[in-house]
Design a protein around this motif. Structure first.
Motif, PDB file in Angstrom:
ATOM      1  N   ARG A  24       0.834  -1.203   0.000  1.00  4.14           N
ATOM      2  CA  ARG A  24       0.000   0.000   0.000  1.00  4.14           C
ATOM      3  C   ARG A  24       0.874   1.260   0.000  1.00  4.14           C
ATOM      4  O   ARG A  24       0.626   2.191  -0.768  1.00  4.14           O
ATOM      5  N   ALA A  25       1.903   1.257   0.835  1.00  2.00           N
ATOM      6  CA  ALA A  25       2.831   2.399   0.866  1.00  2.00           C
ATOM      7  C   ALA A  25       3.535   2.539  -0.487  1.00  2.00           C
ATOM      8  O   ALA A  25       3.716   3.650  -0.989  1.00  2.00           O
ATOM      9  N   ALA A  31      -1.140   7.275   3.844  1.00  2.00           N
ATOM     10  CA  ALA A  31      -1.720   6.844   5.115  1.00  2.00           C
ATOM     11  C   ALA A  31      -1.340   5.406   5.485  1.00  2.00           C
ATOM     12  O   ALA A  31      -1.617   4.957   6.602  1.00  2.00           O
ATOM     13  N   ALA A  32      -0.688   4.690   4.588  1.00  2.00           N
ATOM     14  CA  ALA A  32      -0.448   3.252   4.766  1.00  2.00           C
ATOM     15  C   ALA A  32       0.195   2.893   6.095  1.00  2.00           C
ATOM     16  O   ALA A  32      -0.232   1.938   6.749  1.00  2.00           O
ATOM     17  N   ALA A 126      -5.247   0.552  -1.510  1.00  2.00           N
ATOM     18  CA  ALA A 126      -4.992   1.866  -2.108  1.00  2.00           C
ATOM     19  C   ALA A 126      -6.230   2.717  -1.877  1.00  2.00           C
ATOM     20  O   ALA A 126      -7.355   2.252  -2.094  1.00  2.00           O
ATOM     21  N   HIS A 127      -6.009   3.951  -1.422  1.00  2.00           N
ATOM     22  CA  HIS A 127      -7.136   4.842  -1.158  1.00  2.00           C
ATOM     23  C   HIS A 127      -6.747   6.281  -1.465  1.00  2.00           C
ATOM     24  O   HIS A 127      -5.770   6.790  -0.923  1.00  2.00           O
ATOM     25  N   ARG A 136      -2.423   0.216 -10.893  1.00  2.00           N
ATOM     26  CA  ARG A 136      -1.271  -0.653 -10.604  1.00  2.00           C
ATOM     27  C   ARG A 136      -1.563  -1.555  -9.409  1.00  2.00           C
ATOM     28  O   ARG A 136      -1.285  -2.761  -9.437  1.00  2.00           O
ATOM     29  N   ALA A 137      -2.166  -1.010  -8.350  1.00  2.00           N
ATOM     30  CA  ALA A 137      -2.523  -1.803  -7.165  1.00  2.00           C
ATOM     31  C   ALA A 137      -3.492  -2.918  -7.557  1.00  2.00           C
ATOM     32  O   ALA A 137      -3.333  -4.075  -7.152  1.00  2.00           O
TER      33      ALA A 137
END
Length: 191
Positions: A24-25, A31-32, A126-127, A136-137
């Motif tokens: 996620r990062a 925010a990950a 992912a947000h 990509r995520a």
């Protein structure tokens, strides 16, 4: 007295939790590192901090009524265009998560609330990032698989720094056998 922002969720255990948090990062979600990898049961909710003991009692009762269940994550999904989220799907355990979140938010409890969107158990990866990174995520985690026995959930508080910290864990079931209803004994076998 003040207010605090709480959430209730099922943690994604190691090594899966850290792996998805790092991914996620890596997709650029700032925010990950402040959000442990999880399946939400109660989204961020502002409450009076004096209610925390009652909330913990309520959650302990919900957990006592729950039973361990298999959780399996498989593949990706998205809430786009309605919400800028890419997630890993809950392929097994969704029904149990749905039951739990209803119990947590029950109208008779201290954290009764309506949801902005219908409940859909998932693990956000992912947000609110740019569309190319969201794509990509979605693509890079399309074959992601993980499974574990879910044995409980936890209460979290969001700090002033935006980081979510675990306040207390709640394990399913009870070490005490619940009393049996008084009913005439019936013959037969247990299955």
């Amino acid at each position: 007295m003040g207010t605090v922002t709480i959430g209730v969720s099922i943690a994604v255990p190691e090594p899966h939790g850290s792996l998805l948090q790092e991914r996620r990062a890596g997709f650029g979600d700032a925010a990950a590192h402040g959000i442990p990898t999880h399946v939400t049961l109660l989204p961020p909710t502002e409450v009076d901090d004096a209610l925390l003991p009652a909330i913990e009692t309520h959650l302990a009762e919900v957990a006592a009524a729950g039973r361990p269940f298999p959780m399996r994550l498989s593949g990706t999904g998205t809430f786009r265009p309605l919400s800028p989220v890419v997630f890993v799907r809950v392929a097994e355990g969704a029904e149990a998560c749905t039951w739990l979140q209803k119990q947590v938010r029950d109208a008779s409890g201290p954290v009764a609330r309506e949801l902005q969107f219908p409940y859909h158990p998932h693990v956000t990866v992912a947000h609110g990032i740019d569309e190319a990174a969201m794509d990509r995520a979605f693509e890079e985690l399309a074959d992601y698989e993980a499974e574990w026995p879910c044995t409980g959930f936890a209460l979290y508080e969001q700090g002033a720094d935006g980081v979510w910290r675990k306040l207390r864990e709640f394990a399913f079931g009870s070490t005490v056998v619940p009393p049996q209803a008084s009913a005439p004994a019936q013959q037969g076998t247990l299955h």
